[in-house]
Structure formats: structure tokens, C-alpha cells
Design an enzyme around this catalytic site. Structure first.
Site, PDB file in Angstrom:
ATOM      1  N   LYS A 177     -15.289   0.262  -0.121  1.00  0.00           N
ATOM      2  CA  LYS A 177     -14.744  -0.415  -1.772  1.00  0.00           C
ATOM      3  C   LYS A 177     -13.757  -1.214  -1.682  1.00  0.00           C
ATOM      4  O   LYS A 177     -12.541  -0.701  -1.622  1.00  0.00           O
ATOM      5  CB  LYS A 177     -14.885   0.810  -2.638  1.00  0.00           C
ATOM      6  CG  LYS A 177     -15.178   0.033  -4.049  1.00  0.00           C
ATOM      7  CD  LYS A 177     -14.502   1.058  -5.139  1.00  0.00           C
ATOM      8  CE  LYS A 177     -12.908   0.672  -5.417  1.00  0.00           C
ATOM      9  NZ  LYS A 177     -12.508  -0.733  -5.692  1.00  0.00           N
ATOM     10  N   GLU A 252      -2.968   6.174   2.861  1.00  0.00           N
ATOM     11  CA  GLU A 252      -1.841   5.404   2.956  1.00  0.00           C
ATOM     12  C   GLU A 252      -1.285   4.856   1.539  1.00  0.00           C
ATOM     13  O   GLU A 252      -1.979   4.271   0.947  1.00  0.00           O
ATOM     14  CB  GLU A 252      -2.195   4.246   3.855  1.00  0.00           C
ATOM     15  CG  GLU A 252      -2.789   4.551   5.082  1.00  0.00           C
ATOM     16  CD  GLU A 252      -1.745   4.837   6.139  1.00  0.00           C
ATOM     17  OE1 GLU A 252      -0.552   4.883   5.767  1.00  0.00           O
ATOM     18  OE2 GLU A 252      -2.337   5.020   7.418  1.00  0.00           O
ATOM     19  N   CYS A 286       3.293  -2.259   1.112  1.00  0.00           N
ATOM     20  CA  CYS A 286       3.736  -0.957   0.927  1.00  0.00           C
ATOM     21  C   CYS A 286       4.984  -0.610   2.006  1.00  0.00           C
ATOM     22  O   CYS A 286       5.633   0.038   1.815  1.00  0.00           O
ATOM     23  CB  CYS A 286       2.556   0.035   1.429  1.00  0.00           C
ATOM     24  SG  CYS A 286       1.813  -0.397   2.975  1.00  0.00           S
ATOM     25  N   GLU A 386       8.398   2.516  -6.923  1.00  0.00           N
ATOM     26  CA  GLU A 386       7.913   1.300  -6.254  1.00  0.00           C
ATOM     27  C   GLU A 386       7.477   0.039  -7.045  1.00  0.00           C
ATOM     28  O   GLU A 386       6.669   0.153  -8.000  1.00  0.00           O
ATOM     29  CB  GLU A 386       6.332   1.539  -5.453  1.00  0.00           C
ATOM     30  CG  GLU A 386       5.934   0.450  -4.469  1.00  0.00           C
ATOM     31  CD  GLU A 386       4.802   0.890  -3.863  1.00  0.00           C
ATOM     32  OE1 GLU A 386       3.821   1.480  -4.397  1.00  0.00           O
ATOM     33  OE2 GLU A 386       4.640   0.604  -2.598  1.00  0.00           O
TER      34      GLU A 386
HETATM   35  P1  NAD Z   1      -4.496   1.137  -6.474  1.00  0.00           P
HETATM   36  O1  NAD Z   1      -4.300   2.602  -6.041  1.00  0.00           O
HETATM   37  O2  NAD Z   1      -4.367   1.193  -7.829  1.00  0.00           O
HETATM   38  O3  NAD Z   1      -6.003   1.163  -5.841  1.00  0.00           O
HETATM   39  C1  NAD Z   1      -6.435   1.129  -4.726  1.00  0.00           C
HETATM   40  C2  NAD Z   1      -7.661   1.188  -4.422  1.00  0.00           C
HETATM   41  O4  NAD Z   1      -8.261   2.354  -5.310  1.00  0.00           O
HETATM   42  C3  NAD Z   1      -8.465   0.010  -5.048  1.00  0.00           C
HETATM   43  O5  NAD Z   1      -9.600  -0.440  -4.360  1.00  0.00           O
HETATM   44  C4  NAD Z   1      -8.897   0.557  -6.511  1.00  0.00           C
HETATM   45  O6  NAD Z   1     -10.173   0.327  -7.002  1.00  0.00           O
HETATM   46  C5  NAD Z   1      -9.275   2.064  -5.951  1.00  0.00           C
HETATM   47  N1  NAD Z   1      -9.196   3.083  -6.989  1.00  0.00           N
HETATM   48  C6  NAD Z   1      -8.733   3.185  -8.244  1.00  0.00           C
HETATM   49  N2  NAD Z   1      -8.855   4.276  -9.089  1.00  0.00           N
HETATM   50  C7  NAD Z   1      -9.568   5.104  -8.081  1.00  0.00           C
HETATM   51  C8  NAD Z   1     -10.167   6.137  -8.009  1.00  0.00           C
HETATM   52  N3  NAD Z   1      -9.924   6.921  -9.365  1.00  0.00           N
HETATM   53  N4  NAD Z   1     -10.833   6.674  -7.009  1.00  0.00           N
HETATM   54  C9  NAD Z   1     -11.038   5.875  -6.145  1.00  0.00           C
HETATM   55  N5  NAD Z   1     -10.618   4.838  -5.939  1.00  0.00           N
HETATM   56  C10 NAD Z   1      -9.869   4.406  -6.894  1.00  0.00           C
HETATM   57  O7  NAD Z   1      -3.473   0.468  -5.736  1.00  0.00           O
HETATM   58  P2  NAD Z   1      -3.638  -1.041  -5.732  1.00  0.00           P
HETATM   59  O8  NAD Z   1      -2.793  -1.174  -7.053  1.00  0.00           O
HETATM   60  O9  NAD Z   1      -4.609  -1.624  -5.482  1.00  0.00           O
HETATM   61  O10 NAD Z   1      -2.390  -1.237  -4.429  1.00  0.00           O
HETATM   62  C11 NAD Z   1      -1.081  -1.154  -4.539  1.00  0.00           C
HETATM   63  C12 NAD Z   1      -0.802   0.158  -4.120  1.00  0.00           C
HETATM   64  O11 NAD Z   1      -1.251   0.266  -2.670  1.00  0.00           O
HETATM   65  C13 NAD Z   1       0.781   0.245  -3.681  1.00  0.00           C
HETATM   66  O12 NAD Z   1       1.381   1.433  -4.344  1.00  0.00           O
HETATM   67  C14 NAD Z   1       1.265   0.060  -2.417  1.00  0.00           C
HETATM   68  O13 NAD Z   1       2.253   0.626  -2.215  1.00  0.00           O
HETATM   69  C15 NAD Z   1      -0.072   0.717  -1.909  1.00  0.00           C
HETATM   70  N6  NAD Z   1      -0.504   0.366  -0.478  1.00  0.00           N
HETATM   71  C16 NAD Z   1      -0.253   1.329   0.472  1.00  0.00           C
HETATM   72  C17 NAD Z   1      -0.212   0.874   1.773  1.00  0.00           C
HETATM   73  C18 NAD Z   1       0.014   1.874   3.081  1.00  0.00           C
HETATM   74  O14 NAD Z   1      -0.467   1.567   4.101  1.00  0.00           O
HETATM   75  N7  NAD Z   1       0.723   2.680   2.702  1.00  0.00           N
HETATM   76  C19 NAD Z   1      -0.620  -0.361   2.204  1.00  0.00           C
HETATM   77  C20 NAD Z   1      -0.953  -1.407   1.098  1.00  0.00           C
HETATM   78  C21 NAD Z   1      -0.819  -1.016  -0.290  1.00  0.00           C
END
Ligand code: NAD
Length: 493
Positions: A177, A252, A286, A386
Site C-alpha cells: 500500500k 521504520e 526520517c 519530529e
Molecule cells: P504515516 O504514518 O502517516 O503513513 C505511513 C503509511 O501508513 C501511509 O501509507 C499511510 O497511508 C499508512 N497508514 C496510515 N494509517 C494507517 C493505519 N491505521 N494502518 C495502516 N497503515 C496506515 O506517515 P507519513 O506521514 O506517510 O510519513 C512520514 C513519517 O514516516 C515520518 O514520521 C517519518 O519519520 C517516517 N519515516 C520513517 C522512515 C524510516 O525508515 N524510519 C523513513 C521514512 C519516513
């Protein structure tokens, strides 16, 4: 925007199909807000269909020779390189990454990840364990089954490869997804998968909202593992949703990376590294170095040079050749990042640079934020939470102990950088950082063979390298009695 027709449907069982519910999600260009596509909105019923397709494809893919699985990944890498310019433009248009970055970093690194995992497929060996005489014990690494991959919006093409590469090399099938905001490069990738002959159902892609499609994938009883990249808050709900069938998880999550500049640092390198660490991809990383920790002896000189550099970063249209920082990926995220300016000020923080959208009217319809530098107390919210934008905090330290305490002074633990000419100090600090990754006199380096992931609120499990292969397989221990004289039970009197 480009000559190619954008793929806007779900990819299930090797075909592009409409969503069961018939809904769509608007995908917009963050540079000007224009509509790029209306992509089919995958919902729970579509995830169910995709999981069924992945389950059907699993036995044959798991039984496919590892070298053959690797060959398909090599071909995918070749196809990505053959379409490099197109993919770079697509990713830049959808996410706002400057074209220079998608061309020099995202696309080549994506191809490199598929090639690395293509190569590892038939080199990830089992083992023979020395056990009691008369017995042979060996360990097989077996694929888990159907893997659910949930990807965020900040590096869609690249993060897709970090999950698909090892999952497929190990013999799993996948339901992915992508983020509802930026699904276009992932759907284009599906077309390339068809071209290189990936068998139907081995990869299925269901764009849709997290609370619906994502939540169903996290909870689905037919999914054996979820690999999730995203925020810590969503990561927690994935953990809860996964409990039903005790899925394996790899998370992650967020980060609040320290960037420690010691008094003996090469300041030129540290200034450039610090700027790349926070302003690359508009800070939407991140592993961004979002907390600058400066030794007080060099803080003024460092800051003068850093502010001069940050103030001249070229912010603008991601497709323009000279652009160094593009827009953030969505208007909601831009507003969130800008809201942290008030958060900083409320706690006594001083805005040293930026803190606003650019004045240029040509950028007014986009999601732009200027490079922002804020002096703040290490305990302030902006130093703890963050922000995920071009927003860096600055604090100072007096000695190595204080530097370490500040570096380790958040709940996150993803990556951290340090700048020093003292080798012993570098290794001491690297060992003492409570993070999954440390960069010495460099920042944000990643490579497909090097474990990527964090500790604490940054999650657990690792992507990349042999660590990732271990994460996408189950070890099976097989015991064989090779000595007929050994009784199967102890002798009875
Ligand atoms: P998010 O957690 O809002 O969304 C991530 C993904 O999860 C999206 O595809 C979203 O649609 C999905 N999602 C949302 N709610 C969900 C649920 N209840 N169940 C399952 N899936 C769900 O994050 P974002 O805003 O898309 O990305 C930014 C965040 O990602 C930041 O906090 C960043 O630090 C983190 N990030 C971490 C890494 C890493 O490798 N550690 C890398 C990139 C981004």
C-alpha cells in the site's frame, strides 16, 4: 506534465483493475496544486482481493529457483535504469523532490537496491549446525508467505525497492500500500514488472487511505509479516492491528537525528553536511539531521557559515534544473511544519532564519517552506518532536559528556552524525549513540548492503542487507538421525 499516460488503477493478480468501491483519490502536484491523476481508491475489499492473489502466487514463487527470482530483480533494475529520466520526472512531479535529487539519488538508488537483492537471492545460505554425534542439523531460510508493505510519502520509489527487493528475493509475495498522496511511481513500477515478466500476483499494489486499506492490510489474517515505514503513531496502530494473527513486524518510524559538531571538526565539511542533512528533500527524511548540536567554542563561526549557506539555497520548481529545495509534499504537511514556528516561539525559541513560505508569487500555490533555523533549548518541543521539514534546531554543548547526553536526549533513535578529527572520540561517540545508524564526518549515507533502521521510538527490525533477508524469512531447523544405532528413545530396562 509528461508524455506518458499515468497509471491510475490498482494492480492485482498481474492486472490493472478498478477499485471495488469505485472511489478515487486525487493526486496533486505540490508545486502548484494542479491535479495529476485520480487514482482508484483501494479499500479493505481490494486488499482482500490482493491478498488472495498473493496467496495464489506464493507456492510457485517460493518454489522458483532463487537465482531465477534474482534474475527478475536484475531485469527490474535494468528497466528502471532504462526509464530513469521518466521515473525521475514522475517522482519529482508527484513528491516535489528536486529533479536533481531524483535523478542522482532516488532512481539510481532504487535500481541499486533491486540489483543488490537480485544478487543476494541465491547467496543467502542456510547452515549446518554442529550438534550431538549421530545427528545432522541444518537450517533452511524459508519465505514467510504474503508480506504486507506499507510505505510513506517521502521516498515512494526508493522505499518500495527497500521492501520489495528483499521480500521477493526471499520468495515471498507482496501486497503493497503506497501512500495515498504519491502512488504514481509505484504504479508505474508495476507496469515495468509486467514488462520484465514478474509472475502475476507476486506483487500487488493497492493505493488507498491508511485508515481503510492500510488498516486492513495490517490486520489481515492472510498476511504473515508487515513491513511498515511511517510515523511512530501509525506504527503503534499497526502493532495493535497485527496482534490478531501474531504477524512478524518490521517498523521504520520517525527520527530526530542529532548532528554533533565537535570543536575540532572540519567546519567546511560539517556545514555542508549539516545543510544536506536537513535540507535535502526539504527535510522530509526520517534520517534528517534535525538537531544541530554545536560545541560552544565553534558555535558562532559554524552558525555564521551555516546560515549564509541555508539563506542562499535555491527554493523553487522541482523540475527546474537549478532547484535545490522543492515544495513539501502536501499542503497539510506544509501547514504542520509552519505551525512549529509558533511552537518554538512559545517556548522561547529564536527563529534565526526562515519560518515562512517564500515571498515569490510564482511559488504561492505550492507547498513551499523556506529553510528554517531555530535556536532552542534541548528540552523544547521543537527539539523533541519530529517536524519532518526544512526545520533545524540549534543548541550548544560544553564537553563530550554533554554532547552525548543531548544526542541521546530524545525518545527516537534512528540515525545520528558527528563531526570530529579525533579518531578515538569518533569511535567512542559512535558506540555511545543510542541509534541504529551513525555517520562519522558524513551524513545520511545509505547503501543496500548496510542495515537500516532504528531503536526506541524509531522502531525495530532492519531493512537492507542480510539483516533484511533474515527479516523476510523464517529459519527452519531440521534434525536428521544419521546413525541407525542411536535409539529413538532411551533404552528401557
Ligand atoms: P504515516 O504514518 O502517516 O503513513 C505511513 C503509511 O501508513 C501511509 O501509507 C499511510 O497511508 C499508512 N497508514 C496510515 N494509517 C494507517 C493505519 N491505521 N494502518 C495502516 N497503515 C496506515 O506517515 P507519513 O506521514 O506517510 O510519513 C512520514 C513519517 O514516516 C515520518 O514520521 C517519518 O519519520 C517516517 N519515516 C520513517 C522512515 C524510516 O525508515 N524510519 C523513513 C521514512 C519516513
Amino acid at each position: 506534465m509528461t508524455a506518458i499516460a499515468l497509471q491510475d488503477r490498482l494492480f492485482i493478480g498481474g492486472e490493472f483493475v478498478d477499485a471495488v468501491g469505485g472511489g478515487t483519490v486525487e493526486v496533486r502536484n505540490p508545486h502548484d496544486g494542479s491535479l495529476l491523476a485520480e487514482v482508484a481508491e483501494g479499500q479493505a475489499a481490494d486488499v482482500d482481493r490482493a491478498v488472495e492473489a498473493a496467496q495464489r502466487a506464493f507456492p510457485a514463487w517460493a518454489a522458483t529457483a532463487a537465482a531465477e527470482r534474482g534474475r527478475v530483480l536484475f531485469q527490474l533494475a535494468d528497466a528502471i535504469e532504462a526509464h530513469a529520466d521518466e521515473l525521475a520526472r514522475l517522482e519529482s512531479t508527484d513528491t516535489g523532490h528536486p529533479l536533481k535529487d531524483t535523478t542522482l539519488l532516488d532512481v539510481p538508488r532504487t535500481a541499486a537496491a533491486y540489483r543488490y537483492f537480485g544478487g543476494i537471492a541465491d547467496k543467502f545460505e542456510g547452515s549446518v549446525v554442529p550438534v550431538d554425534a549421530g545427528f545432522l542439523n541444518y537450517v533452511r531460510h524459508e519465505p514467510i508467505g504474503v508480506v504486507g508493505a506499507i510505505v510513506p510519502w517521502n521516498f515512494p520509489l526508493l522505499f518500495t525497492s527497500w521492501k520489495l527487493g528483499p521480500a521477493l528475493a526471499a520468495g515471498n509475495t507482496v501486497v503493497m500500500k503506497p501512500s495515498e498522496l504519491v502512488p504514481l511511481s509505484t504504479l508505474r513500477l508495476c507496469e515495468l514488472m509486467v514488462e520484465v515478466g514478474l509472475p502475476p500476483g507476486v506483487v500487488n499494489v493497492v493505493p488507498g487511505y491508511g485508515h481503510d486499506a492500510g488498516a486492513r492490510l495490517a490486520a489481515h489474517p492472510g498476511v504473515g509479516k508487515v513491513s511498515f515505514t511511517g510515523s511512530t503513531r501509525t506504527g503503534r496502530s499497526v502493532v495493535e492491528a497485527s496482534a490478531g494473527n501474531l504477524k512478524r513486524l518490521q517498523l521504520e518510524l520517525g527520527g530526530k537525528g542529532a548532528n554533533v559538531v565537535y570543536a575540532d571538526a572540519d567546519l567546511e565539511a560539517a556545514v555542508n553536511g549539516a545543510a544536506f542533512g536537513i535540507f535535502h528533500n526539504q527535510g522530509q527524511a526520517c534520517i534528517a539531521g534535525s538537531r544541530l548540536l554545536l560545541h560552544e567554542a565553534v558555535a558562532d563561526e559554524f552558525l555564521d557559515r551555516f546560515l549564509a549557506l541555508a539563506g542562499t539555497i535555491r527554493v523553487g520548481d522541482p523540475l527546474a534544473p537549478g532547484t535545490e529545495m522543492g515544495p513539501l509534499t502536501s499542503p497539510e504537511h506544509r501547514d504542520r511544519v509552519l505551525s512549529f514556528v509558533k511552537v518554538a516561539e512559545d517556548e522561547g525559541g529564536e527563529i534565526l532564519l526562515g519560518g515562512t513560505a517564500p515571498a515569490d508569487p510564482a511559488l504561492a500555490a505550492g507547498c513551499y517552506v523556506l529553510p528554517t533555523v531555530v535556536r532552542a533549548e534541548p528540552s523544547a518541543r521543537v527539539c523533541q518532536e519530529e517536524v519532518f521539514g526544512p526545520f533545524v534546531t540549534v543548541s550548544t554543548f560544553a564537553d563530550d559528556d554533554e554532547a552525548l547526553a543531548l544526542a541521546n536526549g530524545t525518545d527516537y533513535g534512528l540515525g545520528g552524525s558527528l563531526w570530529t578529527r579525533d579518531l578515538a572520540r569518533a569511535h567512542r561517540a559512535a558506540a555511545a549513540f543510542r541509534t541504529g545508524m551513525v555517520w562519522v564526518n558524513c551524513t545520511k549515507r545509505v547503501g543496500p548492503g548496510s542495515p537500516f533502521g532504528g531503536v526506541g521510538q524509531s522502531g525495530y527490525g532492519r531493512e537492507m542487507g542480510f539483516e533484511a533477508m533474515r527479516g523476510y524469512t523464517e529459519p527452519k531447523s531440521v534434525w536428521v538421525n544419521v546413525d541407525a544405532a542411536i535409539p529413538a528413545w532411551y533404552p528401557r530396562s
